[in-house]
Scaffold this motif. Structure first.
Motif, PDB file in Angstrom:
ATOM      1  N   LEU A 134      -6.082   3.464   3.026  1.00 66.01           N
ATOM      2  CA  LEU A 134      -6.512   2.755   1.822  1.00 66.01           C
ATOM      3  C   LEU A 134      -8.021   2.615   1.816  1.00 66.01           C
ATOM      4  O   LEU A 134      -8.597   2.151   2.809  1.00 66.01           O
ATOM      5  CB  LEU A 134      -5.920   1.338   1.812  1.00 66.01           C
ATOM      6  CG  LEU A 134      -4.523   1.137   1.256  1.00 66.01           C
ATOM      7  CD1 LEU A 134      -4.498   1.462  -0.226  1.00 66.01           C
ATOM      8  CD2 LEU A 134      -3.493   1.976   1.980  1.00 66.01           C
ATOM      9  N   ARG A 140      -5.042  -1.225   6.223  1.00 62.37           N
ATOM     10  CA  ARG A 140      -6.067  -0.190   6.020  1.00 62.37           C
ATOM     11  C   ARG A 140      -5.473   1.208   6.128  1.00 62.37           C
ATOM     12  O   ARG A 140      -5.878   2.129   5.433  1.00 62.37           O
ATOM     13  CB  ARG A 140      -7.186  -0.340   7.057  1.00 62.37           C
ATOM     14  CG  ARG A 140      -8.040  -1.539   6.855  1.00 62.37           C
ATOM     15  CD  ARG A 140      -8.954  -1.330   5.614  1.00 62.37           C
ATOM     16  NE  ARG A 140      -9.581  -2.578   5.207  1.00 62.37           N
ATOM     17  CZ  ARG A 140      -9.070  -3.439   4.326  1.00 62.37           C
ATOM     18  NH1 ARG A 140      -7.919  -3.180   3.732  1.00 62.37           N
ATOM     19  NH2 ARG A 140      -9.683  -4.553   4.006  1.00 62.37           N
ATOM     20  N   ARG A 141      -4.521   1.373   7.061  1.00 59.20           N
ATOM     21  CA  ARG A 141      -3.962   2.704   7.315  1.00 59.20           C
ATOM     22  C   ARG A 141      -2.552   2.530   7.864  1.00 59.20           C
ATOM     23  O   ARG A 141      -2.311   1.615   8.662  1.00 59.20           O
ATOM     24  CB  ARG A 141      -4.853   3.402   8.359  1.00 59.20           C
ATOM     25  CG  ARG A 141      -4.593   4.879   8.540  1.00 59.20           C
ATOM     26  CD  ARG A 141      -5.684   5.460   9.467  1.00 59.20           C
ATOM     27  NE  ARG A 141      -5.628   6.902   9.527  1.00 59.20           N
ATOM     28  CZ  ARG A 141      -4.832   7.581  10.332  1.00 59.20           C
ATOM     29  NH1 ARG A 141      -4.026   6.943  11.174  1.00 59.20           N
ATOM     30  NH2 ARG A 141      -4.835   8.896  10.308  1.00 59.20           N
ATOM     31  N   TRP A 176      -7.305   6.058  -2.294  1.00 60.80           N
ATOM     32  CA  TRP A 176      -6.567   6.309  -1.053  1.00 60.80           C
ATOM     33  C   TRP A 176      -6.553   7.792  -0.731  1.00 60.80           C
ATOM     34  O   TRP A 176      -6.818   8.635  -1.594  1.00 60.80           O
ATOM     35  CB  TRP A 176      -5.137   5.767  -1.127  1.00 60.80           C
ATOM     36  CG  TRP A 176      -4.184   6.510  -2.003  1.00 60.80           C
ATOM     37  CD1 TRP A 176      -3.464   7.628  -1.691  1.00 60.80           C
ATOM     38  CD2 TRP A 176      -3.792   6.176  -3.352  1.00 60.80           C
ATOM     39  NE1 TRP A 176      -2.667   8.002  -2.744  1.00 60.80           N
ATOM     40  CE2 TRP A 176      -2.847   7.138  -3.773  1.00 60.80           C
ATOM     41  CE3 TRP A 176      -4.154   5.163  -4.237  1.00 60.80           C
ATOM     42  CZ2 TRP A 176      -2.268   7.118  -5.046  1.00 60.80           C
ATOM     43  CZ3 TRP A 176      -3.567   5.142  -5.493  1.00 60.80           C
ATOM     44  CH2 TRP A 176      -2.641   6.107  -5.885  1.00 60.80           C
ATOM     45  N   PRO A 203       0.791  -1.237   0.000  1.00 65.87           N
ATOM     46  CA  PRO A 203       0.000   0.000   0.000  1.00 65.87           C
ATOM     47  C   PRO A 203       0.824   1.287   0.000  1.00 65.87           C
ATOM     48  O   PRO A 203       0.365   2.309  -0.518  1.00 65.87           O
ATOM     49  CB  PRO A 203      -0.835  -0.124   1.270  1.00 65.87           C
ATOM     50  CG  PRO A 203      -1.000  -1.594   1.444  1.00 65.87           C
ATOM     51  CD  PRO A 203       0.306  -2.195   0.996  1.00 65.87           C
ATOM     52  N   LEU A 257      -4.775  -1.607  -3.773  1.00 67.80           N
ATOM     53  CA  LEU A 257      -4.243  -0.921  -4.946  1.00 67.80           C
ATOM     54  C   LEU A 257      -4.091  -1.899  -6.101  1.00 67.80           C
ATOM     55  O   LEU A 257      -3.511  -2.969  -5.932  1.00 67.80           O
ATOM     56  CB  LEU A 257      -2.870  -0.323  -4.627  1.00 67.80           C
ATOM     57  CG  LEU A 257      -2.834   0.732  -3.530  1.00 67.80           C
ATOM     58  CD1 LEU A 257      -1.435   1.337  -3.424  1.00 67.80           C
ATOM     59  CD2 LEU A 257      -3.845   1.827  -3.825  1.00 67.80           C
ATOM     60  N   ALA A 264       1.352   3.861  -2.850  1.00 70.92           N
ATOM     61  CA  ALA A 264       0.514   5.059  -3.048  1.00 70.92           C
ATOM     62  C   ALA A 264       1.337   6.345  -2.940  1.00 70.92           C
ATOM     63  O   ALA A 264       1.000   7.358  -3.553  1.00 70.92           O
ATOM     64  CB  ALA A 264      -0.613   5.081  -2.016  1.00 70.92           C
TER      65      ALA A 264
END
Ligand SMILES: CCCCCCC[C@@H](O)CC(=O)SCCNC(=O)CCNC(=O)[C@H](O)C(C)(C)COP(=O)(O)OP(=O)(O)OC[C@H]1O[C@@H](n2cnc3c(N)ncnc32)[C@H](O)[C@@H]1OP(=O)(O)O
Length: 285
Positions: free
Chosen positions: A93, A234-235, A135, A56, A97, A59
């Motif tokens: 997120l 998730r983060r 995102w 992730p 992705l 991003a």
């Protein structure tokens, strides 16, 4: 004045079209230290197009990065790159992705803080494609020597570490050429490659990109604590607490918190565990 907070905050967010494909993802993964099948066959998920998954933190470079070359320039902001250090980074997120894609990226300055000896610029970016939000990212840039303009001081909270030994520890060597490889993903800042520029910025030698350690540490967390499943993140948020240099080893300590969040620190093993990442959290499924 190099930073005009009112003008920076009043500026309309700017939208640009971005696109990426598997080569960008593979190059990014190599830039954050993805290994070879000889060290671990599972590493092929980071490097072989037929098995590729996307960490992730990709991003942060998707769409060829930030175009920072000579300085940071935006309405109300004109600062010398030698004064800028990446202070912290968060990505959230909304969906996993894709290996290749195109999207609209909308960015703006969401806050400017005055720390006296430095200014903090908070940049927010929202990225969405035809199917909806992908995102959201927030970068805090620490701009040395640009404080004292009479602005709000902003938050200063720090995360306490759990008062027990870490649940997991991982060590990740930073290749000598790591920054040279990482910059090919779009952050061409000479601070990470040119010894003369690094000296001008007050460092003995080029330092590692903050976002390179940010990716390396997330990869260590996914590979050791999340079953290697990038889709569970998730983060991911972290503060850059100190510099890291190519050739050092990142020591990553991880705690599983009661609410399921993973808390982390990263330090430079060879420098008495000097802090590199702090206030670091991975929220995951
Ligand atoms: C869109 C993306 C664009 C990206 C552009 C950037 C291009 C990149 O190529 C640049 C990089 O990658 S630079 C490399 C990565 N970053 C680093 O190595 C920085 C490491 N951190 C440090 O050196 C110090 O923590 C340092 C120097 C940051 C702070 O140390 P001190 O000066 O000792 O600070 P301190 O006295 O402890 O605190 C002063 C006030 O500032 C706040 N603060 C401290 N560190 C912060 C940080 N990392 N992020 C945000 N805020 C921070 C403190 O809270 C304090 O404020 P207050 O008194 O109100 O609490």
């Amino acid at each position: 004045m190099p930073i005009d907070a009112r003008k920076a905050l009043a500026a309309e967010p700017r939208s640009t079209e971005i696109a990426w494909d598997h080569k960008d993802v593979q190059l990014y993964h190599l830039g954050i230290g993805a290994g070879t099948p000889a060290t671990d066959p599972a590493e092929l998920r980071y490097t072989l197009e037929s098995r590729l998954h996307v960490l992730p933190s990709f991003a942060t470079v998707a769409g060829a990065g930030m175009g920072v070359v000579g300085g940071l320039s935006a309405p109300g902001i004109e600062v010398d790159l030698a004064a800028v250090l990446h202070g912290s980074q968060t990505i959230e997120l909304h969906r996993p992705l894709p290996v290749s894609g195109g999207a609209t990226s909308t960015s703006g300055v969401s806050a400017v803080y005055d720390k006296g000896k430095a200014a903090i610029l908070v940049l927010r970016t929202d990225v969405a494609d035809a199917e909806g939000p992908l995102w959201t990212s927030e970068a805090q840039l620490y701009v040395r020597g640009e404080g004292g303009f009479g602005g709000e001081r902003g938050p200063s909270a720090r995360l306490e570490l759990p008062g027990r030994a870490p649940d997991l520890t991982a060590e990740r060597p930073i290749r000598e050429d790591q920054a040279l490889l990482y910059r090919l993903s779009g952050d061409w800042n000479p601070l990470h490659a040119d010894p003369d520029f690094a000296k001008l910025a007050g460092f003995d030698r080029p330092i590692l990109h903050g976002l390179c350690s940010y990716g390396m540490v997330l990869k260590a967390a996914v590979d050791t604590a999340l079953d290697g499943d990038v889709g569970r993140v998730r983060r991911w948020s972290a503060r850059f607490a100190g510099v890291a240099y190519p050739g050092e080893t990142l020591r990553v300590r991880m705690w599983r918190l009661d609410d399921g969040t993973l808390q982390l620190t990263a330090s430079a093993a060879e420098r008495d565990d000097a802090p590199v990442l702090a206030d670091a959290l991975v929220q995951h499924t």
